[in-house]
Write a protein that holds these residues in place. Structure first.
Motif, PDB file in Angstrom:
ATOM      1  N   VAL A 195      53.197  51.955  39.068  1.00 60.46           N
ATOM      2  CA  VAL A 195      53.199  51.975  40.527  1.00 60.46           C
ATOM      3  C   VAL A 195      54.633  52.160  41.006  1.00 60.46           C
ATOM      4  O   VAL A 195      55.549  51.485  40.538  1.00 60.46           O
ATOM      5  N   ILE A 196      54.803  53.127  41.914  1.00 64.04           N
ATOM      6  CA  ILE A 196      56.132  53.456  42.426  1.00 64.04           C
ATOM      7  C   ILE A 196      56.134  53.220  43.936  1.00 64.04           C
ATOM      8  O   ILE A 196      55.545  53.990  44.694  1.00 64.04           O
ATOM      9  N   PRO A 197      56.786  52.160  44.405  1.00 62.63           N
ATOM     10  CA  PRO A 197      56.892  51.946  45.852  1.00 62.63           C
ATOM     11  C   PRO A 197      58.072  52.729  46.420  1.00 62.63           C
ATOM     12  O   PRO A 197      59.227  52.506  46.034  1.00 62.63           O
ATOM     13  N   ALA A 198      57.800  53.663  47.309  1.00 66.69           N
ATOM     14  CA  ALA A 198      58.867  54.449  47.933  1.00 66.69           C
ATOM     15  C   ALA A 198      59.492  53.637  49.064  1.00 66.69           C
ATOM     16  O   ALA A 198      58.782  53.101  49.928  1.00 66.69           O
ATOM     17  N   ALA A 199      60.821  53.566  49.073  1.00 64.58           N
ATOM     18  CA  ALA A 199      61.509  52.694  50.026  1.00 64.58           C
ATOM     19  C   ALA A 199      61.382  53.182  51.465  1.00 64.58           C
ATOM     20  O   ALA A 199      61.351  52.375  52.403  1.00 64.58           O
ATOM     21  N   THR A 200      61.307  54.499  51.663  1.00 65.44           N
ATOM     22  CA  THR A 200      61.224  55.091  53.000  1.00 65.44           C
ATOM     23  C   THR A 200      60.290  56.302  52.943  1.00 65.44           C
ATOM     24  O   THR A 200      60.010  56.832  51.859  1.00 65.44           O
ATOM     25  N   PRO A 201      59.828  56.787  54.098  1.00 65.55           N
ATOM     26  CA  PRO A 201      59.010  58.013  54.098  1.00 65.55           C
ATOM     27  C   PRO A 201      59.733  59.194  53.455  1.00 65.55           C
ATOM     28  O   PRO A 201      59.096  60.008  52.763  1.00 65.55           O
ATOM     29  N   VAL A 220      53.249  54.617  46.407  1.00 62.15           N
ATOM     30  CA  VAL A 220      52.854  53.916  47.634  1.00 62.15           C
ATOM     31  C   VAL A 220      54.035  53.848  48.592  1.00 62.15           C
ATOM     32  O   VAL A 220      55.202  53.998  48.195  1.00 62.15           O
ATOM     33  N   ASN A 221      53.724  53.638  49.850  1.00 61.61           N
ATOM     34  CA  ASN A 221      54.764  53.479  50.866  1.00 61.61           C
ATOM     35  C   ASN A 221      55.180  52.023  50.944  1.00 61.61           C
ATOM     36  O   ASN A 221      54.351  51.147  51.221  1.00 61.61           O
ATOM     37  N   GLY A 222      56.458  51.756  50.697  1.00 64.87           N
ATOM     38  CA  GLY A 222      56.934  50.374  50.749  1.00 64.87           C
ATOM     39  C   GLY A 222      56.242  49.529  49.705  1.00 64.87           C
ATOM     40  O   GLY A 222      56.008  49.965  48.581  1.00 64.87           O
ATOM     41  N   GLN A 223      55.946  48.286  50.067  1.00 69.59           N
ATOM     42  CA  GLN A 223      55.200  47.346  49.206  1.00 69.59           C
ATOM     43  C   GLN A 223      55.922  47.114  47.865  1.00 69.59           C
ATOM     44  O   GLN A 223      55.278  46.881  46.846  1.00 69.59           O
TER      45      GLN A 223
END
Length: 394
Positions: free
Chosen positions: A223-229, A252-255
């Protein structure tokens, strides 16, 4: 009672608002003034400038804005001297706030600084200027406090607000359900960084290591949470080059916190994320790459054995650090296989991180408020740490 606060960036606004709430609980009629952001203003703060005034990064940008910053500091000095606060607190932004703190201290106003600059790691000579600027330094971490004690600068180790925010017991299964991760198989959280340059230097290296891992570990989910859009767009574009990862990676976005709690191990770029992973009690591999010239300069300026906060706090190598040429997909995958394949090793490091978490969980805002009030009332600073509790300073 009057408290002059000068905060820089959003993180300073969060800290300032927490400090204000703790001070108001003791003195409901207390007044605040200076520079702050929306959270501080919501607590009753009078901000003379927008928070973004001090949020200038990079050498060229600082030089460009320097005349304006000097004017702002002169105005704040005049304003503070006219208002006559009982104490002034600079919150982070040390290049700006320490100079103002020195000017106000020289004029008889007690000063404190909240969040130590990384003086223990590079440009250690700055500690002399800090000693002239502040009556007390308030630090998040014990090794920072030890550094100031060694240099005979009054210091209060108040603990880390993030440690207060995160629970000492977390729920891996609930986090996996939140992220819609299937089953009980192994999960790797991958955090390649929040800046564009970090994605550029680390993105492919991290994904290459993921390819090697899924070949070796059955059922592995990443799982890769992207820090920003923007980071999400960059990572999604990169993932198109890796068809083997399509069914095994969730972007995923954030999280980021949920991703770390859900994981069995974390791969991350060095930075605050390493502290957060430690406070989620998850084993990790820290990797970092930068421009060759930046790395060459850092090797000559940085005076510390470790770069990641878990190792710095423990004063020993608890987690692998792979820097520059050492950060290869093969080396990263090998270290992660060790964590993911050894349940007892994971349990041991999770227990160690939980103990370190408890050490940092000290109600930081309350302790900072105690220190500020003691300074404002010209009392002895409260005893924050038992003798011998500090780890050896870097």
């Amino acid at each position: 009672m009057r408290v002059y606060l000068v905060a820089g960036e959003l993180s300073g606004d969060i800290l300032g608002a927490g400090l204000m709430r703790a001070l108001k609980s003791r003195h409901p009629d207390i007044e605040f003034r200076g520079i702050g952001g929306p959270r501080m203003i919501a607590e009753g703060f009078v901000s003379l400038y927008p928070l973004e005034t001090l949020s200038v990064m990079g050498l060229v940008e600082v030089v460009k804005h320097l005349p304006g910053l000097i004017r702002v500091r002169r105005h704040l000095r005049r304003d503070a001297l006219a208002w006559q606060p009982d104490v002034m607190v600079g919150i982070d932004a040390p290049d700006f706030t320490l100079g103002l703190e020195r000017q106000l201290r020289d004029s008889g106003i007690p000063t404190a600084h909240y969040v130590s600059p990384s003086v223990w790691a590079w440009r250690q000579g700055r500690v002399k200027g800090i000693a002239r600027s502040v009556n007390v330094m308030m630090t998040f971490l014990p090794f920072e406090a030890a550094f100031y004690e060694r240099h005979q600068v009054p210091v209060a180790f108040v603990g880390h607000p993030l440690a207060d925010e995160l629970p000492l017991v977390n729920d891996r299964r609930a986090a996996r359900q939140t992220l819609d991760l299937a089953g009980d198989g192994p999960v790797l959280a991958m955090l390649p960084g929040s800046r564009a340059n970090e994605i550029r230097f680390l993105g492919r290296t991290f994904l290459d290591s993921a390819v090697r891992l899924i070949e070796r570990i059955e059922g592995l989910q990443v799982v890769i949470p992207a820090a920003t859009p923007q980071r999400h767009e960059e990572l999604a574009a990169l993932l198109k080059e890796y068809p083997a990862l399509t069914s095994r990676v969730r972007l995923v976005n954030g999280q980021s916190r949920e991703a770390m709690v859900a994981s069995d191990a974390v791969l991350l770029a060095s930075g605050t994320a390493a502290l957060e992973a430690m406070l989620c009690h998850r084993p990790m591999v820290v990797a970092y790459r930068m421009a060759p010239a930046t790395h060459w300069l850092a090797q000559r300026l940085v005076k510390t054995e470790w770069i990641s906060l878990p190792n710095l706090i423990a004063r020993e190598t608890l987690v692998p650090e792979l820097i520059q040429d050492a950060a290869t997909p093969e080396a990263i995958a090998e270290r992660l296989v060790t964590w993911l394949g050894d349940f007892q090793a994971r349990q041991a490091i999770e227990s160690r991180f939980a103990a370190m978490h408890a050490q940092l969980q000290r109600c930081a805002s309350e302790r900072a408020a105690d220190t500020v009030l003691a300074l404002a009332q010209r009392r002895s600073l409260p005893q924050q740490v038992a003798p011998g509790e500090f780890e050896k300073a870097p």
